[in-house]
Design an enzyme around this catalytic site. Structure first.
Site, PDB file in Angstrom:
ATOM      1  N   HIS A 263       0.841  -1.195   0.000  1.00 49.55           N
ATOM      2  CA  HIS A 263       0.000   0.000   0.000  1.00 49.55           C
ATOM      3  C   HIS A 263       0.874   1.243   0.000  1.00 49.55           C
ATOM      4  O   HIS A 263       1.940   1.241   0.626  1.00 49.55           O
ATOM      5  CB  HIS A 263      -0.929   0.023   1.223  1.00 49.55           C
ATOM      6  CG  HIS A 263      -2.099   0.918   1.023  1.00 49.55           C
ATOM      7  ND1 HIS A 263      -2.031   2.272   1.284  1.00 49.55           N
ATOM      8  CD2 HIS A 263      -3.325   0.674   0.521  1.00 49.55           C
ATOM      9  CE1 HIS A 263      -3.194   2.809   0.965  1.00 49.55           C
ATOM     10  NE2 HIS A 263      -4.002   1.865   0.499  1.00 49.55           N
ATOM     11  N   ASP A 314      -8.030  -5.238  -0.674  1.00 49.73           N
ATOM     12  CA  ASP A 314      -8.477  -6.104  -1.770  1.00 49.73           C
ATOM     13  C   ASP A 314      -8.188  -7.578  -1.524  1.00 49.73           C
ATOM     14  O   ASP A 314      -8.754  -8.432  -2.193  1.00 49.73           O
ATOM     15  CB  ASP A 314      -7.813  -5.667  -3.081  1.00 49.73           C
ATOM     16  CG  ASP A 314      -8.319  -4.309  -3.503  1.00 49.73           C
ATOM     17  OD1 ASP A 314      -9.545  -4.161  -3.586  1.00 49.73           O
ATOM     18  OD2 ASP A 314      -7.508  -3.398  -3.719  1.00 49.73           O
TER      19      ASP A 314
END
Ligand code: COA
Length: 378
Positions: A263, A314
């Site tokens: 991320h 996700d």
């Protein structure tokens, strides 16, 4: 201008490009805050409809305000007839995100408020868009399978209606709550790529539909919302827990990005993954199909050991949606059905205090001045 010093920051990493009251991410502590509320509290104690209100108005709703919002949303779920016809005419093989982008663009033709840029009219458009996203996605899913679309019910929540209109059967409480929490967790994430795209479009004083179309196109990419579909494709290809370690090591040796990990902002666990991991585990136990959760756990362990990378939102949403029986190419559209609340909140905020967003490039092309030669001499 030639000679002016501009130093590019790749990917705009760490650049603060807007002030916002909507949400905040603390990447070091792994915190996600919506308008002052911790995502963990919201996931445990609120509903998606309450979160929508929070993002749009900056405070949790009173019971009356919530009932009014639910009423407004349920009055706007139906699609205009020409849009239903349009959905039926889209190739069954179309990527549902491309379908969504096209249909949302076309929806603007039928919005009576399209050219009214007053805050009230823009809020009405935000309500319409948020109410219609799930209807668009499930209508396409049914039509491409030769089934009649199912009309949303006024007594069901957005999460409940999504599952009801997808399957044609009233969903059980666990599935509805799982979907509701997934929608809460995906609703906003400060200046992520698709929200930034929406704000850039809004900042030209274009309309809300144009902004949302920009956002849908941006969410589709595999480095953003498209990653959740990538995760399940990988798990299906790998097939078993034993194959995880060799598969991951080979992919890393080939310098491949593994979907669902890493991320830009979080340097620790993505707080959304904490909930989705648990939901994936519980659903696996309930359905008896524990394989997807167990494979995900193993992949998480190997990625931490090999690359020190955490799973992002996700990663476990993939096995969660799979356990709910949702077709894999609808995973990213579901993300959009949630994020439409955040996108529209940011669009409304941008209109309130607008300035054109227009950054600069660090020019690295041919030196100035070049001489324009006649075409025969080039
Ligand atoms: N798999 C393998 N390696 C990864 C990785 C992943 N998913 N994510 C990051 N890395 C590695 C990069 O290869 C790079 O390693 P290096 O320094 O040895 O070259 C390092 O971590 C930094 O990655 P970078 O791509 O520069 O980070 P970023 O901040 O630009 O990208 C993402 C952030 C999310 C785009 C990136 O982590 C990624 O592509 N993840 C996979 C897609 C995904 O899940 N997206 C959903 C995000 S919510």
């Amino acid at each position: 201008m030639p000679g002016e010093a501009n130093v590019a920051k790749a990917g705009l990493e760490g650049i603060v490009a807007a002030q916002s009251r909507i949400s905040d991410v603390n990447g070091d502590e792994g915190k996600l805050i919506y308008a002052g509320y911790d995502i963990h509290d919201l996931a445990e104690h609120s509903t998606f409809e309450e979160v929508i209100y929070l993002l749009w108005h900056g405070a949790l709703p009173s019971r009356t305000a919530l009932e009014e919002l639910k009423h407004q949303l349920s009055n706007e779920t139906a699609l205009p007839t020409p849009i239903q016809v349009l959905i039926s005419s889209i190739p069954k093989s179309a990527n549902p995100m491309d379908m969504l982008r096209t249909v949302v663009s076309a929806l603007s033709f039928y919005d009576p408020d399209l050219d009214d840029m007053s805050p009230d009219a823009n809020l009405r458009k935000a309500i319409r868009l948020t109410a219609r996203f799930p209807t668009i996605v499930t209508t396409f899913q049914r039509v491409r399978n030769g089934l009649q679309p199912v009309e949303p019910r006024k007594d069901l929540s957005i999460a409940g209606n999504f599952l009801f209109t997808l399957r044609g059967q009233e969903p059980d409480e666990t599935s509805t709550r799982t979907m509701d929490v997934a929608l809460i967790l995906h609703a906003d994430h400060e200046l992520n790529a698709s929200t930034f795209a929406a704000r850039v479009t809004t900042a030209t004083l274009s309309d809300i539909y144009s902004a949302i179309v920009s956002a849908i196109g941006t969410l589709k990419g595999p480095l953003h919302g498209g990653a959740n579909e990538g995760v399940i494709k990988n798990l299906l290809e790998i097939g078993s827990v034993d194959n995880i370690e060799p598969w991951v090591k080979k992919a890393l040796a080939e310098k491949k990005k593994i979907m669902g990990f890493g991320h830009r902002v979080y340097h620790t666990e993505d707080p959304r993954a904490t909930h989705l991991r648990e939901m994936s585990r519980q659903l696996g136990e309930r359905t008896g199909e524990k394989n997807w959760y167990e494979m995900s756990r193993k992949m998480e362990e190997v990625m931490m050991r090999e690359k020190r990378l955490n799973p992002n939102v996700d990663f476990y949403s993939a096995s969660t949606y799979y356990a709910l029986g949702i077709p894999t190419d609808l995973f990213t559209p579901i993300f959009a059905c949630s994020r439409i609340s955040g996108w529209t909140a940011h669009v409304l905020e941008q209109y309130k205090n607008n300035r054109l967003i227009r950054p600069r490039t660090d020019y690295i092309g041919p030196k100035y001045p070049q001489q324009v030669l006649p075409i025969e001499q080039r």
